[in-house]
Design an enzyme around this catalytic site. Structure first.
Site, short mmCIF file in Angstrom:
data_model
loop_
_atom_site.label_atom_id
_atom_site.label_comp_id
_atom_site.label_asym_id
_atom_site.label_seq_id
_atom_site.Cartn_x
_atom_site.Cartn_y
_atom_site.Cartn_z
N ASP A 12 0.86 -1.19 0.00
CA ASP A 12 0.00 0.00 0.00
C ASP A 12 0.89 1.23 0.00
OD1 ASP A 12 -2.31 -1.56 0.05
OD2 ASP A 12 -2.30 -1.66 2.23
N ASP A 61 -5.92 -7.08 -4.81
CA ASP A 61 -6.99 -6.81 -3.85
C ASP A 61 -7.84 -5.65 -4.37
OD1 ASP A 61 -8.53 -6.73 -1.57
OD2 ASP A 61 -7.00 -5.75 -0.34
N LYS A 63 -11.26 -5.79 -4.57
CA LYS A 63 -12.58 -5.82 -3.91
C LYS A 63 -13.68 -5.44 -4.89
CE LYS A 63 -10.80 -4.86 0.72
NZ LYS A 63 -9.42 -4.46 0.44
N GLN A 186 -7.29 -0.35 12.11
CA GLN A 186 -7.80 -1.72 12.28
C GLN A 186 -8.41 -1.90 13.66
OE1 GLN A 186 -8.12 -3.58 9.84
NE2 GLN A 186 -6.34 -3.65 8.48
O1 C5P Z 1 -1.48 -1.92 6.86
P1 C5P Z 1 -2.38 -3.07 7.23
O2 C5P Z 1 -1.60 -4.25 7.77
O3 C5P Z 1 -3.52 -2.66 8.12
O4 C5P Z 1 -2.98 -3.53 5.82
C1 C5P Z 1 -4.06 -4.42 5.70
C2 C5P Z 1 -4.39 -4.60 4.26
O5 C5P Z 1 -5.45 -5.54 4.14
C3 C5P Z 1 -4.85 -3.33 3.56
O6 C5P Z 1 -4.29 -3.38 2.25
C4 C5P Z 1 -6.36 -3.45 3.49
O7 C5P Z 1 -6.88 -2.87 2.32
C5 C5P Z 1 -6.55 -4.98 3.44
N1 C5P Z 1 -7.83 -5.45 4.00
C6 C5P Z 1 -8.25 -5.23 5.30
N2 C5P Z 1 -9.45 -5.71 5.74
C7 C5P Z 1 -10.25 -6.42 4.94
C8 C5P Z 1 -9.83 -6.68 3.61
C9 C5P Z 1 -8.61 -6.18 3.17
O8 C5P Z 1 -7.52 -4.59 6.06
N3 C5P Z 1 -11.38 -6.93 5.39
#
Ligand code: C5P
Length: 231
Positions: A12, A61, A63, A186
């Protein structure tokens, strides 16, 4: 599967140059990369073919979620690029269309159950009458019945999902936070070792690696933390 092959690094990053530098820095420590919307919209799609040519696997990814015909055709074009995984939102119509579009190719479809940044309050605000756990289980069962390849779900949902649908689908888990790292946006997170122990097949890890001052050392520390835990 070797622990190393379970880690998917989320590229990212705002430019293709930065993504390529990151891949160079991580070298043979990482074999699987995720290209998401940020890098795709920054011109990152050609990276899929160049990473595959370097022997890496790529998770695109995107989506996807649109009318069935559009999803089916878009899926077929993503498969042409050589991506190993492609995400679609886990709406039945969308999963069915992507499943059709990937027919005869090696691209596997993953359904995004509920974003790991969302909790029950966020779902309510978005107009849903059920909570996260219920929606994840409903969508996991639909994914299984349609026959797609796997699911994206939070590590905190894995035990319930496995209980409900068994071992049939692969589980890919974002929202991974090594001990002591920042949660960022998150909400439903787990450490890498706990997530694998809970039944995740693959872990998606972005900022804890790409924002680290020494990204390769961050990957190695994650691997060491996982190896030290009996999985
Ligand atoms: O930086 P981080 O570890 O939070 O990145 C998580 C990645 O997973 C991001 O690219 C995000 O778009 C993806 N993702 C997520 N949750 C989901 C699906 C995909 O965090 N349910």
């Amino acid at each position: 599967m070797a622990l190393k092959n379970r880690i998917i690094v989320a590229l990212d990053l705002p430019t293709v140059y930065q993504a390529e530098k990151m891949v160079e820095t991580l070298g043979d420590a990482v074999s699987f990369y995720k290209i998401g919307m940020e890098l795709t919209y920054a011109g990152g799609l050609p990276l899929v073919k160049s990473l595959v040519a370097k022997g890496k696997k790529v998770f695109l990814d995107l989506k996807l979620h649109d009318i069935p015909h559009t999803v089916e055709m878009a899926t077929a074009r993503v498969a042409d690029l050589g991506a190993t995984f492609l995400t679609v939102h886990a709406y039945p119509q969308t999963m069915e269309a992507a499943h059709k579009g990937r027919k005869g190719t090696d691209t596997q479809i993953l359904g995004v159950t509920v974003m790991t940044s969302m909790d029950d309050d966020d779902l309510k605000r978005a107009g849903y009458a059920c909570g996260v756990s219920e929606l994840v289980i409903t969508r996991a069962n639909q994914a299984k019945n349609i026959g797609i390849d796997g699911l994206i779900c939070s590590a905190t949902d894995i035990a319930n999902v496995r209980k409900s649908i068994g071992q049939t689908l692969k589980i890919v888990t974002p929202g991974i936070r090594p001990t002591g790292s920042d949660f960022g946006d998150q909400k439903r997170v787990m450490t890498p070792a706990d997530a694998v122990q809970a039944g995740a097949d693959y872990l998606v890890i972005g900022r804890p690696i790409t924002n680290a001052s020494h990204p390769r050392a961050a990957v190695e520390a994650i691997m060491a933390e996982m190896s030290a835990t009996k999985i």
